[in-house]
Design an enzyme around this catalytic site. Structure first.
Site, PDB file in Angstrom:
ATOM      1  N   HIS A 141     -37.424  54.430 -65.699  1.00  0.00           N
ATOM      2  CA  HIS A 141     -38.817  54.806 -65.126  1.00  0.00           C
ATOM      3  C   HIS A 141     -38.440  55.083 -63.715  1.00  0.00           C
ATOM      4  O   HIS A 141     -39.174  56.319 -63.256  1.00  0.00           O
ATOM      5  CB  HIS A 141     -39.861  53.863 -65.467  1.00  0.00           C
ATOM      6  CG  HIS A 141     -40.203  53.429 -66.567  1.00  0.00           C
ATOM      7  ND1 HIS A 141     -40.011  52.388 -67.223  1.00  0.00           N
ATOM      8  CD2 HIS A 141     -40.834  54.178 -67.824  1.00  0.00           C
ATOM      9  CE1 HIS A 141     -40.400  52.237 -68.716  1.00  0.00           C
ATOM     10  NE2 HIS A 141     -40.805  53.312 -68.729  1.00  0.00           N
ATOM     11  N   GLY A 168     -38.690  61.783 -69.709  1.00  0.00           N
ATOM     12  CA  GLY A 168     -37.264  61.525 -69.732  1.00  0.00           C
ATOM     13  C   GLY A 168     -36.754  62.194 -71.157  1.00  0.00           C
ATOM     14  O   GLY A 168     -37.664  62.164 -72.122  1.00  0.00           O
TER      15      GLY A 168
END
Ligand code: PAF
Length: 279
Positions: A33, A144
């Site tokens: 993250h 992502g």
């Protein structure tokens, strides 16, 4: 870092900002993250993160209640990354009434792979992402590649709804042994954690075979699944797809060298892991 929990406070904080870069998360932040936050910083300013465990994307037998919530530790990490605003709404704030309007991805993209094994998942994801975009109104948003199908669905949604938000893809962040970082890795026992990189090794091996000209897709997928099963995994799929639309490649696609990606989902004990590798 300002921490806001209401849409009104968020809009106050961001009023007049035209280059906001946004990273939506469900918290329990790890290095993967944080790499998204750093990429966001390269593409816009200020950086806004959200933490919201979105009930809509969990099936009735999934881990909504036990999903790890580590708010204080997350705040410290985001502060170190120079995030300007953290939007952490309550369920009541984001869903003050039943969320009856939903965004449902097209069948071909939304009901395959993860969509087949987690019915409703991508409707839940698309709905909350659209709503978060509407709250934050970002210029760019970072997702992502670890959640490859999610990235593609969000990208297509943004394009088809002409959202003024550019979707940026971030590379998957891996541990030294290859395991893709995921909040769900914390469910693994020590023995399972030692076994977990086999999923990435299976993908690497399939990708290597395809690159070296082995194009019997069906055989490659089944061999890889059988190998994982023999190591104690319970694979949902290992599937070679076209990057462009996540559909299975035809012989013509293979002959023309269409860009491919191999995607996998498998359970180790009670923990379900997903990963993928572009070929
Ligand atoms: O990838 C996630 O963490 C979630 O699916 C997202 C994009 C934050 C939506 O809840």
């Amino acid at each position: 870092m300002k921490i806001v929990s209401t849409i009104e406070e968020l809009r106050d904080q961001l009023s007049g900002q035209l280059r906001t870069a946004f990273v939506p998360t469900m918290g329990n932040l790890h290095e993967g993250h944080l790499s998204l936050m750093r990429l966001a910083r390269k593409h816009g300013d200020p950086v806004v993160a959200s933490i919201f465990v979105n009930r809509l994307q969990f099936g009735p037998n999934e881990d909504f209640d036990k999903y790890p919530r580590t708010f204080q530790a997350d705040v410290e990490k985001l502060e170190k990354e120079g995030v300007y605003v953290l939007f952490a709404p309550t369920e009541k704030e984001l869903y003050p009434e039943p969320q009856e309007f939903r965004v449902s991805p097209p069948d071909g993209l939304g009901n395959t792979l993860e969509g087949e094994f987690r019915p409703g998942f991508f409707t839940g994801v698309s709905t909350v992402v659209l709503k978060l975009f509407s709250c934050v109104q970002p210029k760019v948003a970072v997702f992502g590649k670890k959640d490859y199908q999610q990235l593609m669905i969000v990208r297509n949604m943004a394009r088809q709804f002409a959202l003024p938000t550019q979707i940026i893809a971030a590379e998957t962040w891996r541990a030294d042994d290859g395991l893709a970082l995921s909040s769900r890795n914390m469910y693994l026992s020590a023995t399972e954690r030692a076994e977990a990189p086999s999923l990435y090794r299976a993908l690497t091996s399939v990708a290597g075979e395809v690159r070296s000209g082995h194009l019997d897709i069906y055989q490659l997928e089944h061999k890889a699944m059988d190998e994982l099963a023999s190591r104690g995994w319970n694979p949902d799929y290992i599937s070679i797809r076209k990057q462009i639309d996540l559909q299975p490649p035809t012989a013509g696609d293979l002959a023309q060298g269409a860009p491919l990606v191999v995607l996998a989902a498998a359970k180790l004990g009670t923990t379900r892991l997903i990963d993928n590798l572009e070929i």
